[in-house]
Design a protein around this motif. Structure first.
Motif, PDB file in Angstrom:
ATOM      1  N   LEU A  20       0.835  -1.206   0.000  1.00 49.82           N
ATOM      2  CA  LEU A  20       0.000   0.000   0.000  1.00 49.82           C
ATOM      3  C   LEU A  20       0.869   1.256   0.000  1.00 49.82           C
ATOM      4  O   LEU A  20       0.541   2.244  -0.662  1.00 49.82           O
ATOM      5  N   ASP A  21       1.975   1.204   0.715  1.00 50.42           N
ATOM      6  CA  ASP A  21       2.913   2.337   0.703  1.00 50.42           C
ATOM      7  C   ASP A  21       3.425   2.600  -0.712  1.00 50.42           C
ATOM      8  O   ASP A  21       3.542   3.764  -1.133  1.00 50.42           O
ATOM      9  N   ARG A  22       3.744   1.526  -1.437  1.00 49.29           N
ATOM     10  CA  ARG A  22       4.253   1.687  -2.808  1.00 49.29           C
ATOM     11  C   ARG A  22       3.217   2.352  -3.708  1.00 49.29           C
ATOM     12  O   ARG A  22       3.560   3.057  -4.653  1.00 49.29           O
ATOM     13  N   GLY A  24       1.130   4.551  -2.618  1.00 46.84           N
ATOM     14  CA  GLY A  24       0.805   5.854  -2.045  1.00 46.84           C
ATOM     15  C   GLY A  24      -0.569   5.874  -1.398  1.00 46.84           C
ATOM     16  O   GLY A  24      -1.187   6.938  -1.270  1.00 46.84           O
ATOM     17  N   ALA A  25      -1.037   4.701  -0.977  1.00 43.82           N
ATOM     18  CA  ALA A  25      -2.382   4.592  -0.392  1.00 43.82           C
ATOM     19  C   ALA A  25      -2.283   4.636   1.129  1.00 43.82           C
ATOM     20  O   ALA A  25      -1.555   3.842   1.739  1.00 43.82           O
ATOM     21  N   GLY A  26      -3.013   5.519   1.744  1.00 45.95           N
ATOM     22  CA  GLY A  26      -3.060   5.560   3.201  1.00 45.95           C
ATOM     23  C   GLY A  26      -3.899   4.420   3.739  1.00 45.95           C
ATOM     24  O   GLY A  26      -4.775   3.891   3.049  1.00 45.95           O
ATOM     25  N   TYR A  27      -3.629   4.013   4.976  1.00 45.82           N
ATOM     26  CA  TYR A  27      -4.374   2.896   5.564  1.00 45.82           C
ATOM     27  C   TYR A  27      -4.290   2.988   7.082  1.00 45.82           C
ATOM     28  O   TYR A  27      -3.439   3.679   7.650  1.00 45.82           O
ATOM     29  N   LEU A  28      -5.175   2.240   7.718  1.00 40.49           N
ATOM     30  CA  LEU A  28      -5.194   2.122   9.166  1.00 40.49           C
ATOM     31  C   LEU A  28      -5.192   0.641   9.498  1.00 40.49           C
ATOM     32  O   LEU A  28      -5.964  -0.132   8.923  1.00 40.49           O
ATOM     33  N   TYR A  29      -4.293   0.209  10.384  1.00 40.67           N
ATOM     34  CA  TYR A  29      -4.196  -1.184  10.811  1.00 40.67           C
ATOM     35  C   TYR A  29      -4.860  -1.285  12.173  1.00 40.67           C
ATOM     36  O   TYR A  29      -4.361  -0.754  13.166  1.00 40.67           O
ATOM     37  N   ILE A  43      -9.214  -4.668   3.992  1.00 44.00           N
ATOM     38  CA  ILE A  43      -8.308  -5.731   3.575  1.00 44.00           C
ATOM     39  C   ILE A  43      -8.121  -6.688   4.745  1.00 44.00           C
ATOM     40  O   ILE A  43      -7.854  -6.270   5.880  1.00 44.00           O
ATOM     41  N   PHE A  44      -8.275  -7.985   4.459  1.00 44.97           N
ATOM     42  CA  PHE A  44      -8.226  -9.035   5.472  1.00 44.97           C
ATOM     43  C   PHE A  44      -7.151 -10.054   5.058  1.00 44.97           C
ATOM     44  O   PHE A  44      -7.448 -11.089   4.494  1.00 44.97           O
ATOM     45  N   ILE A 189      -4.060  -5.292  -6.179  1.00 44.84           N
ATOM     46  CA  ILE A 189      -4.338  -4.433  -5.015  1.00 44.84           C
ATOM     47  C   ILE A 189      -4.843  -3.071  -5.464  1.00 44.84           C
ATOM     48  O   ILE A 189      -5.815  -2.540  -4.919  1.00 44.84           O
ATOM     49  N   GLU A 190      -4.206  -2.516  -6.486  1.00 45.61           N
ATOM     50  CA  GLU A 190      -4.641  -1.217  -7.001  1.00 45.61           C
ATOM     51  C   GLU A 190      -6.062  -1.290  -7.554  1.00 45.61           C
ATOM     52  O   GLU A 190      -6.892  -0.392  -7.315  1.00 45.61           O
TER      53      GLU A 190
END
Length: 197
Positions: A20-22, A24-29, A43-44, A189-190
């Motif tokens: 996700l970093d590659r 440029g997508a922000g996310y919360l774990y 995402i699971f 993923i994209e």
């Protein structure tokens, strides 16, 4: 857009974060129910053993939350298997999003178990494989697999044809590790992040 990676008792999540970093997508774990239910995409992912990970999901109530989600959800590897009805791995009842049972690769097939390494997927029938070449190679690590069924949207052959990807309503899943499957896996993923809710 708010993307959540579900935090539960599974490994290999860091690779998903890097993917996700590659992009440029922000996310919360997180395992916070409010954060998960309010996300635009969920995402699971993970690597793990079915009964242990299902036990953690039941303890946290996520076994009921995940099947009730309405936004796009993407499960990978053990995440996909836990979205099925049952796994032969320690005789584990799973979440039943996909009405199919996960089976161990037969020991008498002449193939090494676990299925580990690069293998091609075929017969794509999902928007997640848009812009991916035919017979793309993906990276697999697993001893159990969902057979080809009504939810199958891509297949792979190892000892027997099995479901490489599943889709039902807002739920998508892949047996392979998109996050370490090169450009094709990154595209999947994209494509998931670009799905319209």
């Amino acid at each position: 857009m708010k993307t959540v990676i579900i935090k539960y008792n599974a490994g290999n999540v860091q690779s998903v974060m890097y993917a996700l970093d590659r992009l440029g997508a922000g996310y919360l774990y997180t395992d916070d129910v409010a954060e998960i239910t309010s996300a635009d995409k969920v995402i699971f992912p993970g690597v793990g053993e079915a009964s242990t990970t299902m036990s953690y999901l039941r303890k946290t109530g996520l076994d009921k939350i995940i099947p009730a989600l309405k936004q796009p959800v993407f499960g990978t590897c053990v995440g996909m298997q836990l979205m099925c009805r049952h796994s032969e791995e320690n005789n584990t009842d799973c979440m039943g999003i996909f009405d199919v049972d996960v089976k161990r690769f037969p020991a008498d097939s002449g193939m090494k178990v676990p299925h580990m390494g690069w293998n091609n997927i075929i017969d794509y029938k999902t928007p997640l494989t848009d812009n991916i070449p035919q017979s793309a190679f993906m990276y697999f690590v697993h001893s159990y697999a969902a057979p080809v069924c009504e939810y199958t949207v891509a297949t792979c052959d190892y000892a027997f044809p099995f479901s490489a990807m599943l889709h039902r309503d807002n739920f998508y899943a892949a047996q392979f590790h998109c996050e370490i499957s090169g450009n094709a896996g990154q595209q999947i993923i994209e494509n998931f992040l670009n799905l319209k809710s």
